[in-house]
Design an enzyme around this catalytic site. Structure first.
Site, PDB file in Angstrom:
ATOM      1  N   CYS A   1      -0.444  52.799 -25.721  1.00  0.00           N
ATOM      2  CA  CYS A   1       0.294  52.081 -25.672  1.00  0.00           C
ATOM      3  C   CYS A   1       0.316  50.786 -26.264  1.00  0.00           C
ATOM      4  O   CYS A   1       0.188  50.168 -26.573  1.00  0.00           O
ATOM      5  CB  CYS A   1      -0.053  51.797 -23.909  1.00  0.00           C
ATOM      6  SG  CYS A   1       1.671  50.726 -23.286  1.00  0.00           S
TER       7      CYS A   1
ATOM      8  N   TYR B   1      10.641  55.290 -29.086  1.00  0.00           N
ATOM      9  CA  TYR B   1      11.505  55.714 -27.843  1.00  0.00           C
ATOM     10  C   TYR B   1      12.829  56.590 -27.742  1.00  0.00           C
ATOM     11  O   TYR B   1      12.746  57.869 -27.144  1.00  0.00           O
ATOM     12  CB  TYR B   1      11.208  54.911 -27.012  1.00  0.00           C
ATOM     13  CG  TYR B   1       9.431  54.855 -26.444  1.00  0.00           C
ATOM     14  CD1 TYR B   1       8.860  55.396 -25.662  1.00  0.00           C
ATOM     15  CD2 TYR B   1       8.516  54.028 -27.569  1.00  0.00           C
ATOM     16  CE1 TYR B   1       7.089  55.500 -25.330  1.00  0.00           C
ATOM     17  CE2 TYR B   1       6.728  53.788 -27.422  1.00  0.00           C
ATOM     18  CZ  TYR B   1       6.268  55.070 -26.574  1.00  0.00           C
ATOM     19  OH  TYR B   1       4.784  54.831 -26.609  1.00  0.00           O
TER      20      TYR B   1
HETATM   21  N1  LIG Z   1       8.350  45.721 -20.787  1.00  0.00           N
HETATM   22  C1  LIG Z   1       6.830  46.681 -20.562  1.00  0.00           C
HETATM   23  C2  LIG Z   1       6.899  48.270 -21.024  1.00  0.00           C
HETATM   24  C3  LIG Z   1       5.355  48.919 -20.733  1.00  0.00           C
HETATM   25  C4  LIG Z   1       5.494  50.097 -21.144  1.00  0.00           C
HETATM   26  O1  LIG Z   1       6.716  50.742 -20.680  1.00  0.00           O
HETATM   27  N2  LIG Z   1       4.624  51.066 -20.929  1.00  0.00           N
HETATM   28  C5  LIG Z   1       4.386  52.120 -20.651  1.00  0.00           C
HETATM   29  C6  LIG Z   1       3.544  52.880 -21.918  1.00  0.00           C
HETATM   30  S1  LIG Z   1       3.462  52.314 -23.192  1.00  0.00           S
HETATM   31  C7  LIG Z   1       4.222  52.868 -19.611  1.00  0.00           C
HETATM   32  O2  LIG Z   1       3.450  51.644 -18.592  1.00  0.00           O
HETATM   33  N3  LIG Z   1       4.901  54.201 -19.450  1.00  0.00           N
HETATM   34  C8  LIG Z   1       4.414  54.414 -17.397  1.00  0.00           C
HETATM   35  C9  LIG Z   1       5.731  54.792 -17.055  1.00  0.00           C
HETATM   36  O3  LIG Z   1       6.472  54.842 -17.688  1.00  0.00           O
HETATM   37  O4  LIG Z   1       5.767  55.136 -16.276  1.00  0.00           O
HETATM   38  C10 LIG Z   1       5.520  45.938 -21.400  1.00  0.00           C
HETATM   39  O5  LIG Z   1       5.781  45.229 -22.860  1.00  0.00           O
HETATM   40  O6  LIG Z   1       4.826  45.154 -20.733  1.00  0.00           O
END
Ligand SMILES: N[C@@H](CCC(=O)N[C@@H](CS)C(=O)NCC(=O)O)C(=O)O
Length: 325
Positions: free
Chosen positions: A63, A194
């Site tokens: 991530c 993305y």
């Molecule tokens: N705004 C958040 C976004 C974090 C994010 O979207 N992380 C993704 C992985 S890159 C995630 O955990 N996705 C799992 C999901 O959306 O269910 C940050 O920057 O901390």
């Protein structure tokens, strides 16, 4: 995702889309700040003073958002004060899972199987996606913050009394300019890849890809006067923002997300910038290409067979050279 504290459906990468098929990322829910004396930060509640050994950072190495918090932690010298737990690189039907994959950990605090258990522990009625990174308060047993932009900022300042550092990732004199460039890089590049990968219409994809390459061209021009970092001689958080996407680009986004007009290797100044950040002490250890390619290419909606491509060789070669130096 979670609805009122219950996991309701199998994990899907596309969170929300608008009528034109554009991917929309969810806004983070936990927005408290660690501060030097526990006073409230810009958002959320107070009560989270900076203390060594009190907070744990949960990340997935695939991530980019989690990786920027790991890089800030390392560059600010906070490794001994803020332990890290690494999740498996592949998303399951219940989202991020602990342990079992090489380089991943079990949950040392509660033996949780999935990250969503931490969310419901923090708020039994929480709704939304269970994302990484997560900053967890081990003293109070609550989630401090799940927004990486906030976590990078608090690592920059909150621990200064117990972990003094000369590095300023968000110097006051550049704050406004950093905010502007951060926003552009986030919209067009970090999240832009993305938006391209998860677009559900040709128009949404075209728009996102145009944005990605316009941003890469802009950054290439900016670095064209041979400045080492985006704001000149000193590294800022904006360089870290760019880096986490650049280092994944040729290996994951170029193929899986179809952002394939060019590679980062085709941009000499961006390539040099990426390598410069990669060579900062400890940064290469935050880049795990196995987790990155395994994680991205296991997203079934985009790659049903889970087969991982063999290349590109140049990214692995660079990581090997930097690791050997
Ligand atoms: N705004 C958040 C976004 C974090 C994010 O979207 N992380 C993704 C992985 S890159 C995630 O955990 N996705 C799992 C999901 O959306 O269910 C940050 O920057 O901390």
């Amino acid at each position: 995702m979670l609805v009122n504290g219950r996991w309701v459906e199998n994990w899907q990468p596309v969170q929300k889309a608008d009528e034109q098929g554009r991917f929309i990322r969810q806004v983070s829910e936990f927005r408290n700040w660690v501060t030097p004396d526990g006073r409230p930060g810009p958002t959320g509640e107070g009560g989270f003073e900076a203390e060594a050994g009190r907070y744990r950072l949960y990340v997935a190495l695939i991530c980019p958002w989690a990786s920027r918090t790991l890089i800030a932690r390392r560059l600010k010298g906070l490794e001994d004060m803020i332990p890290v737990t690494v999740l498996n690189p592949t998303l399951t039907d219940q989202g991020w899972q602990f342990g079992g994959y090489p380089g991943a950990d079990e949950d040392p605090l509660y033996g949780s199987k999935y990250i969503h258990e931490l969310y419901t522990r923090a708020d039994p009625l929480v709704s939304g996606r269970a994302t990484v990174p997560v900053l967890w308060d081990m003293k109070r047993g609550v989630m401090v913050n799940n927004e990486s932009a906030d976590i990078v900022r608090m690592f920059d300042t909150a621990f200064e009394a117990i972990a003094p550092s000369d590095l300023r990732l968000y110097p006051a004199a550049l704050a406004d300019e950093i905010d502007v460039l951060n926003r552009q890089i986030y919209e067009s590049l970090n999240n832009g890849v993305y938006k391209a990968g998860f677009a559900s219409s040709q128009e949404a994809y075209d728009e996102a890809v145009d944005g990605v390459f316009a941003m890469l061209d802009q950054l290439e021009r900016r670095l064209g006067d041979d400045r080492p970092y985006l704001f000149g001689d000193e590294l800022t958080e904006t360089d870290i923002r760019a880096f986490v996407t650049l280092i994944r680009f040729d290996a994951a986004y170029h193929g899986l997300f179809k952002t394939n007009r060019r590679q980062i290797a085709d941009y000499p100044h961006l390539s040099a910038h990426m390598e410069r950040v990669l060579r900062l002490p400890g940064v290469a250890e935050t880049v795990n290409m196995d987790h990155i390619t395994r994680g991205y290419y296991s997203i079934k909606a985009l790659n049903p067979t889970g087969i991982r491509p063999a290349g590109p060789a140049h990214v692995r070669r660079l990581l090997d050279v930097v690791a050997a130096d």
